[in-house]
Scaffold this motif. Structure first.
Motif, PDB file in Angstrom:
ATOM      1  N   LEU A 127       0.866  -1.175   0.000  1.00  0.00           N
ATOM      2  CA  LEU A 127       0.000   0.000   0.000  1.00  0.00           C
ATOM      3  C   LEU A 127       0.904   1.227   0.000  1.00  0.00           C
ATOM      4  CD1 LEU A 127      -3.183   0.431   0.376  1.00  0.00           C
ATOM      5  CD2 LEU A 127      -2.620   1.023   2.721  1.00  0.00           C
ATOM      6  N   ASP A 128       0.649   2.185  -0.912  1.00  0.00           N
ATOM      7  CA  ASP A 128       1.446   3.408  -0.940  1.00  0.00           C
ATOM      8  C   ASP A 128       0.529   4.628  -0.872  1.00  0.00           C
ATOM      9  OD1 ASP A 128       0.369   3.715  -3.485  1.00  0.00           O
ATOM     10  OD2 ASP A 128       2.165   3.030  -4.519  1.00  0.00           O
ATOM     11  N   ALA A 129       1.136   5.821  -1.016  1.00  0.00           N
ATOM     12  CA  ALA A 129       0.370   7.056  -0.848  1.00  0.00           C
ATOM     13  C   ALA A 129      -0.755   7.175  -1.868  1.00  0.00           C
ATOM     14  CB  ALA A 129       1.313   8.256  -0.943  1.00  0.00           C
ATOM     15  N   ARG A 130      -0.532   6.692  -3.081  1.00  0.00           N
ATOM     16  CA  ARG A 130      -1.591   6.762  -4.091  1.00  0.00           C
ATOM     17  C   ARG A 130      -2.761   5.869  -3.708  1.00  0.00           C
ATOM     18  NH1 ARG A 130      -0.800   5.063 -10.359  1.00  0.00           N
ATOM     19  NH2 ARG A 130      -0.128   3.161  -9.311  1.00  0.00           N
ATOM     20  N   ALA A 131      -2.446   4.670  -3.221  1.00  0.00           N
ATOM     21  CA  ALA A 131      -3.517   3.762  -2.791  1.00  0.00           C
ATOM     22  C   ALA A 131      -4.256   4.318  -1.581  1.00  0.00           C
ATOM     23  CB  ALA A 131      -2.926   2.395  -2.473  1.00  0.00           C
ATOM     24  N   ILE A 132      -3.535   5.014  -0.708  1.00  0.00           N
ATOM     25  CA  ILE A 132      -4.175   5.612   0.464  1.00  0.00           C
ATOM     26  C   ILE A 132      -5.159   6.696   0.028  1.00  0.00           C
ATOM     27  CG2 ILE A 132      -3.753   7.042   2.506  1.00  0.00           C
ATOM     28  CD1 ILE A 132      -1.110   5.493   2.841  1.00  0.00           C
ATOM     29  N   LYS A 133      -4.770   7.493  -0.949  1.00  0.00           N
ATOM     30  CA  LYS A 133      -5.677   8.527  -1.451  1.00  0.00           C
ATOM     31  C   LYS A 133      -6.947   7.904  -2.022  1.00  0.00           C
ATOM     32  CE  LYS A 133      -6.216  12.022  -5.073  1.00  0.00           C
ATOM     33  NZ  LYS A 133      -5.617  12.688  -6.250  1.00  0.00           N
ATOM     34  N   ASN A 134      -6.805   6.762  -2.670  1.00  0.00           N
ATOM     35  CA  ASN A 134      -7.944   6.144  -3.351  1.00  0.00           C
ATOM     36  C   ASN A 134      -8.771   5.226  -2.458  1.00  0.00           C
ATOM     37  OD1 ASN A 134      -7.372   7.380  -5.821  1.00  0.00           O
ATOM     38  ND2 ASN A 134      -5.927   5.771  -6.391  1.00  0.00           N
ATOM     39  N   THR A 135      -8.265   4.892  -1.277  1.00  0.00           N
ATOM     40  CA  THR A 135      -9.010   3.943  -0.458  1.00  0.00           C
ATOM     41  C   THR A 135     -10.357   4.524  -0.038  1.00  0.00           C
ATOM     42  OG1 THR A 135      -8.950   2.537   1.517  1.00  0.00           O
ATOM     43  CG2 THR A 135      -7.989   4.717   1.732  1.00  0.00           C
ATOM     44  N   SER A 136     -11.354   3.655  -0.001  1.00  0.00           N
ATOM     45  CA  SER A 136     -12.676   4.093   0.434  1.00  0.00           C
ATOM     46  C   SER A 136     -12.866   3.941   1.936  1.00  0.00           C
ATOM     47  CB  SER A 136     -13.751   3.281  -0.295  1.00  0.00           C
ATOM     48  OG  SER A 136     -13.553   1.894  -0.084  1.00  0.00           O
ATOM     49  N   SER A 137     -11.906   3.345   2.605  1.00  0.00           N
ATOM     50  CA  SER A 137     -12.000   3.134   4.049  1.00  0.00           C
ATOM     51  C   SER A 137     -11.755   4.436   4.800  1.00  0.00           C
ATOM     52  CB  SER A 137     -10.984   2.074   4.492  1.00  0.00           C
ATOM     53  OG  SER A 137     -11.201   0.853   3.807  1.00  0.00           O
ATOM     54  N   PRO A 138     -12.229   4.525   6.046  1.00  0.00           N
ATOM     55  CA  PRO A 138     -12.053   5.761   6.814  1.00  0.00           C
ATOM     56  C   PRO A 138     -10.592   6.114   7.099  1.00  0.00           C
ATOM     57  CG  PRO A 138     -13.825   4.439   7.752  1.00  0.00           C
ATOM     58  CD  PRO A 138     -13.156   3.583   6.725  1.00  0.00           C
ATOM     59  N   SER A 139      -9.691   5.132   7.064  1.00  0.00           N
ATOM     60  CA  SER A 139      -8.275   5.397   7.296  1.00  0.00           C
ATOM     61  C   SER A 139      -7.450   4.423   6.474  1.00  0.00           C
ATOM     62  CB  SER A 139      -7.922   5.243   8.787  1.00  0.00           C
ATOM     63  OG  SER A 139      -7.931   3.873   9.160  1.00  0.00           O
ATOM     64  N   PHE A 140      -6.151   4.736   6.322  1.00  0.00           N
ATOM     65  CA  PHE A 140      -5.291   3.836   5.560  1.00  0.00           C
ATOM     66  C   PHE A 140      -5.188   2.477   6.240  1.00  0.00           C
ATOM     67  CE2 PHE A 140      -2.076   4.877   8.691  1.00  0.00           C
ATOM     68  CZ  PHE A 140      -1.199   3.793   8.687  1.00  0.00           C
ATOM     69  N   TYR A 141      -5.243   2.467   7.584  1.00  0.00           N
ATOM     70  CA  TYR A 141      -5.116   1.211   8.310  1.00  0.00           C
ATOM     71  C   TYR A 141      -6.334   0.324   8.052  1.00  0.00           C
ATOM     72  CZ  TYR A 141      -3.104  -1.697  11.978  1.00  0.00           C
ATOM     73  OH  TYR A 141      -2.516  -2.723  12.671  1.00  0.00           O
ATOM     74  N   ASP A 142      -7.528   0.917   8.028  1.00  0.00           N
ATOM     75  CA  ASP A 142      -8.724   0.162   7.669  1.00  0.00           C
ATOM     76  C   ASP A 142      -8.618  -0.349   6.238  1.00  0.00           C
ATOM     77  OD1 ASP A 142     -10.130   0.637  10.121  1.00  0.00           O
ATOM     78  OD2 ASP A 142     -10.533   2.662   9.430  1.00  0.00           O
ATOM     79  N   GLY A 143      -7.990   0.435   5.375  1.00  0.00           N
ATOM     80  CA  GLY A 143      -7.881   0.063   3.972  1.00  0.00           C
ATOM     81  C   GLY A 143      -7.047  -1.172   3.730  1.00  0.00           C
ATOM     82  N   LEU A 144      -6.234  -1.586   4.713  1.00  0.00           N
ATOM     83  CA  LEU A 144      -5.443  -2.802   4.551  1.00  0.00           C
ATOM     84  C   LEU A 144      -6.325  -4.029   4.344  1.00  0.00           C
ATOM     85  CD1 LEU A 144      -2.803  -2.180   7.367  1.00  0.00           C
ATOM     86  CD2 LEU A 144      -2.418  -2.019   4.907  1.00  0.00           C
ATOM     87  N   GLU A 145      -7.558  -3.964   4.846  1.00  0.00           N
ATOM     88  CA  GLU A 145      -8.451  -5.111   4.733  1.00  0.00           C
ATOM     89  C   GLU A 145      -8.831  -5.401   3.286  1.00  0.00           C
ATOM     90  OE1 GLU A 145     -12.190  -7.055   7.190  1.00  0.00           O
ATOM     91  OE2 GLU A 145     -11.868  -4.891   7.255  1.00  0.00           O
ATOM     92  N   ASN A 146      -8.635  -4.451   2.389  1.00  0.00           N
ATOM     93  CA  ASN A 146      -8.955  -4.677   0.986  1.00  0.00           C
ATOM     94  C   ASN A 146      -7.842  -5.409   0.245  1.00  0.00           C
ATOM     95  OD1 ASN A 146     -11.523  -3.302   1.006  1.00  0.00           O
ATOM     96  ND2 ASN A 146     -10.386  -1.384   1.152  1.00  0.00           N
ATOM     97  N   LEU A 147      -6.681  -5.589   0.900  1.00  0.00           N
ATOM     98  CA  LEU A 147      -5.592  -6.324   0.280  1.00  0.00           C
ATOM     99  C   LEU A 147      -5.888  -7.820   0.280  1.00  0.00           C
ATOM    100  CD1 LEU A 147      -2.500  -4.504   1.840  1.00  0.00           C
ATOM    101  CD2 LEU A 147      -3.526  -4.130  -0.409  1.00  0.00           C
ATOM    102  N   LYS A 148      -5.339  -8.480  -0.681  1.00  0.00           N
ATOM    103  CA  LYS A 148      -5.564  -9.916  -0.848  1.00  0.00           C
ATOM    104  C   LYS A 148      -5.007 -10.691   0.347  1.00  0.00           C
ATOM    105  CE  LYS A 148      -3.208 -11.473  -4.261  1.00  0.00           C
ATOM    106  NZ  LYS A 148      -2.008 -11.916  -3.537  1.00  0.00           N
ATOM    107  N   GLY A 149      -5.846 -11.564   0.924  1.00  0.00           N
ATOM    108  CA  GLY A 149      -5.395 -12.447   1.990  1.00  0.00           C
ATOM    109  C   GLY A 149      -5.272 -11.810   3.352  1.00  0.00           C
TER     110      GLY A 149
END
Length: 906
Positions: A127-149
């Motif tokens: 996960l990088d800064a571009r992915a953090i900008k695009n994540t739909s989760s409330p925070s980048f840490y929540d956005g980790l759940e969208n990663l595979k596995g």
């Protein structure tokens, strides 16, 4: 202004005044569209001198260097270009080529050396800064759940636990989390604290995640996986950034509540030699209320409520764990408890994080860098282990000194924690009850009232006379006293000031040895447990113990164009209380195809996990059971509080008491399962030792041309075999008699003269897990991003081979995740949608065993960029369907979360 601000928090360094001698001007364009690119980074190679392109894709760079020198032009999602500057006042036109796939990104964690994800010998998620900008989760840490596995178990609003490949708990001691090389876990309670006191979203550079065993390079506890969060270097990313996020959390039990999340980052390079940064984050909101009042019996959901069950034990009701069998027609009766919502004060979620760093480059470039990093955090959250804990004013500090060069690093850091005003909600209820009436008096009054009336309702009303009701001054006074008292006999406060000392060293011989790339390294860790006897058996002073490890790795490329890469690693680790462990890893990666776009990999590796501080040194009466660690020097250190002994089966008659030493739980106890089955048998619980895993993995990463579309595929499968799996085992210690030798111990069972213990040992059962994952990503409909991934996870375990063992796999067998969006649907406007589905699964823990229902979660966001004010506005929501779900039994039901954010200059 920024220079003045940072000078207040930085030590005195002399800065070099630069006199501009060379001016470079130019433009930066997209190779595919020809569009000018605003926000591209331009810097002198290996130095901190740089600038960015303006809204029209133009830049002016003034430097003190005389030509020739090299500038680097970079932008997220594009390949970095190097341009040679040969004269003063040179004009350049730079064309950036977009990375063909996310597999072109560079990672470091897999082999401790930079390499493309495509060529990594093991599975890597990033996960990088571009992915953090695009994540739909409330925070980048929540956005980790969208990663595979990747799984995230939500303990509370501010405490979330990342896991991969099964065997998840909220403490999750089988998964390691590093922030800038520092272990981000509580040294005493062992749980990784998520991002409660971690990294500001504004300061995140990359997040790299390795599922599976990684002990060969990273040592103990890199067992199920390891996550690396790295922050931005102030030499490379300067300026002031600001973010404000606000919104609502919505839950049936708690209603609608606002939350606020504010962050600021300041970074400045005073010269080519000295730079500094400071980040400050503040979050405040309301936790998810836990209001599951279903009855539990033997650690599982059971029928009945307080009106129908005299021994009712509500899940989120505490104090009703205190129960005895009054015999005859009365039967087993429990005290009246208090609801969690009455024991958690105001359910305030809060996090304050301050991170400062000083960076010094003695030679004025990145050949050598000295980093001093200080992190401080304080916060409130809720943690669920054996009980539910209100972690309040919890404090964690880390200080790190690191020397880093091109081919080496040496770092040392210390972690200090203070439990603050944290307390155990179960013991809060138990001891509030005992403040207004002792257990002995309560049960006597109940028995007497029942014998007179024959009515359980009447008996409870009589016994509850004088009960402190929530909301009254009397209840509040008792609550304040109990939660500030660290003696669990009378109070519930956690008292802890444990420290952890850690050092790492690594050297890469790539500039010394040509035959292959060799690395060597090592680590040392020392724990100093200091709970003053409230958690550990350290009532007479801190308990110190240490661990160390050394490793080496060789990486060699073969065949034409270096298509075949062989990697071999081996590590030796030794902990004070255990024999040493050897962890090897061997992998092969082969790049096929004309452009090396088909990459196959195979690996064999082992991992191990040392028993935690709690596994070894805990000495805690958790109410339902006493937890006693199995370190040899811990067995006789723990002595229980006085326990009531019955006379002829009539509890509290005569007032006799006894005490139990921890050794008895391991050497003179019945297995709980055998007693429940009606055939009491002696427990066999050897002292705990490290657990091991042998892991095999096959994988493929590739780029497939399908007509006009290019599809990236990432496929992997694994098989894990476990040995000496660490587990807690429930046993019953009789107050008298020797188990297996005479009938006195059986009489103690019949009379209720025993105490439940949880001991820490290793299962002799054969346990294995296996799984697979596949991820597909492409662009459709002229530029829309589409991604889908699927994960399968399964484990094998013969319960009959070890009836007392709970595997606690705690992972759904099937998971599907979908992503759809566009970063620039029209000028400056983008959106992203994430959907996740998982099937039901069994959650096993010391708190409760229960089935977690299947669920489908939908998150979405829209974002709009305003270049003139360097701002991005984002509007989004998580769990937009509004259907509440439980991450585990006992936690608050997770509702919906809506947010609006404004980010400047990031």
């Amino acid at each position: 202004m920024i220079k003045k601000i940072l000078l207040l928090v930085c030590i005195a360094f002399s800065s070099t005044v630069m006199v501009a001698q060379t001016t470079v001007t130019g433009t930066v364009k997209d190779a595919l569209t020809g569009d000018l690119l605003p926000g591209a980074n331009i810097k002198v190679s290996r130095k901190a001198v740089g600038t960015t392109t303006d809204f029209d894709g133009k830049f002016v760079l003034k430097v003190a260097d005389n030509p020739p020198f090299t500038i680097e032009v970079s932008m997220l999602g594009f390949k970095t270009e190097e341009i040679e500057i040969t004269k003063k006042n040179q004009k350049v036109e730079v064309i950036l080529t977009e990375n063909e796939t996310s597999l072109d990104e560079i990672v470091v964690s897999a082999s401790r050396t930079p390499e493309r994800i495509m060529e990594s010998p093991v599975t890597v998620e990033r996960l990088d800064a571009r992915a953090i900008k695009n994540t739909s989760s409330p925070s980048f840490y929540d956005g980790l759940e969208n990663l595979k596995g990747v799984d995230i178990n939500t303990n509370s609003l501010t405490f979330k636990s990342v896991n991969t490949r099964g065997f998840a708990t909220f403490a999750n001691t089988r998964f390691m989390q590093l922030v800038d090389g520092m272990d981000n876990s509580s040294p005493a309670l062992n749980f990784a604290i998520g991002n409660l006191l971690g990294m500001s979203e504004l300061d995140v550079n990359t997040v790299e995640l390795l599922p599976g065993a990684s002990s060969a390079l990273y040592g103990a506890n890199a067992f199920n996986g390891i996550m690396f969060m790295t922050s931005r270097n102030p030499f490379d990313d300067q300026g002031i950034s600001f973010s404000y996020k606000s919104g609502l959390t919505s839950q049936d039990a708690a209603g609608d509540n606002t939350f606020h999340d504010v962050s600021i980052r300041m970074a400045y390079a005073f010269s080519n030699k000295f730079a500094a940064k400071a980040t400050l984050s503040y979050l405040k909101g309301t936790e998810w209320f836990a209001t599951d009042y279903r009855n539990t019996a033997k650690g599982k959901y059971a029928p009945g409520d307080r009106n129908s069950k005299n021994d009712f034990d509500g899940l989120n009701i505490y104090g009703d764990e205190v129960a005895i069998d009054l015999g005859g027609a009365i039967g087993r009766v429990s005290r009246t408890g208090y609801r969690e919502v009455d024991l958690m004060r105001d359910y305030e979620a809060r996090s304050v994080k301050l991170n400062t760093a000083l960076h010094y480059r003695p030679f004025g470039d990145d050949r050598l860098e000295v980093i001093f990093n200080s992190k401080f955090g304080v916060g409130n959250t809720i943690y669920q282990g054996a009980n539910r804990y209100n972690i309040r004013d919890f404090y964690l500090a880390q200080q790190k000194l690191e020397l880093r060069g091109k081919n080496f690093f040496v770092r040392g850091y210390v972690t200090t924690e203070d439990a603050g005003n944290s307390y155990d909600s179960r013991f809060a209820a138990i001891n509030i009850n005992r403040r207004w009436k002792s257990d002995q008096d309560w049960f006597k009054e109940y028995a007497g009232a029942y014998l007179v009336s024959g009515s359980h309702a009447f008996a409870r009303t009589q016994a509850d006379s004088g009960r402190l009701e929530p909301g009254t001054p009397g209840f509040q006074a008792a609550f304040n006293d109990v939660t500030s008292d660290p003696d669990l006999v009378t109070g519930s406060k956690f008292q802890d000031q444990t420290k952890l000392y850690h050092g790492d060293v690594n050297y890469n011989f790539q500039d010394v040895i040509d035959f292959a790339e060799f690395q060597v390294g090592g680590s040392y860790r020392r724990y100093s447990l200091n709970s003053s006897g409230s958690i550990f058996t350290d009532f007479d002073g801190p308990i110190d113990y240490d661990e160390y490890g050394v490793y080496t790795q060789m990486q060699k490329k073969f065949l034409e164009d270096d298509r075949l890469k062989f990697t071999a690693s081996i590590r030796y680790d030794k902990a004070q209380n255990f024999e040493g462990n050897v962890s090897p890893r061997v992998s092969l990666a082969y790049a096929a195809g004309e452009n090396k776009n088909d990459n196959f990999r195979a690996s064999f590796q082992t991992g191990f996990r040392n028993p935690t501080t709690q596994d070894q040194y805990i000495g805690l009466d958790a109410g339902a059971a006493i937890l006693v660690g199995s370190a040899p020097d811990n067995l006789d250190r723990y002595t229980s509080a006085p326990l009531p002994v019955s006379t002829a089966g009539l509890a509290f008659t005569g007032g006799a008491t006894t005490t139990i030493v921890g050794r008895q739980a391991y050497e003179n106890s019945f297995s709980a399962s055998s007693v429940q089955a009606g055939a009491p048998a002696a427990s066999v619980a050897p002292l705990v030792k490290p657990e091991k895993v042998t892991a095999y993995e096959l994988g493929y990463r590739g780029l497939i041309n399908a007509g006009k579309s290019r599809i990236t595929i990432d496929l992997s499968g694994y098989y894990n075999s476990y040995e000496d799996f660490i587990s807690g085992k429930n046993v019953l210690v009789p107050f008298y008699g020797t188990v297996g030798d005479n009938s006195l111990s059986l009489l103690a069972l019949r009379n209720g003269d025993f105490k439940a213990f949880q001991v820490y040992t290793n299962s002799t059962a054969d346990i294995s897990s296996y799984g697979a994952s596949i991820g597909l990503n492409t662009k459709v409909f002229n530029g829309f991003d589409l991604g889908v991934n699927y994960t399968y996870a399964k484990f094998d375990f013969d319960q009959a081979s070890d009836p007392d063992f709970e595997a606690g796999f705690n992972t759904p067998e099937h998971k599907v995740k979908l992503q759809f969006g566009h970063t620039n649907l029209f000028e400056n406007f983008g959106f992203n949608i994430n959907a996740r589905w998982q099937d039901e699964y069994l959650w096993e823990s010391t708190f409760l065993d229960a089935t977690i229902e299947s669920r489908t979660i939908l998150d979405a966001q829209i974002n709009y960029t305003v270049p003139s004010i360097k701002s991005v506005f984002k509007l989004g929501g998580a769990n937009l369907t509004g259907k509440q779900y439980f991450s585990a039994p006992g936690v608050g039901a997770i509702g919906s979360q809506y947010y609006l954010s404004w980010t400047i200059n990031n």
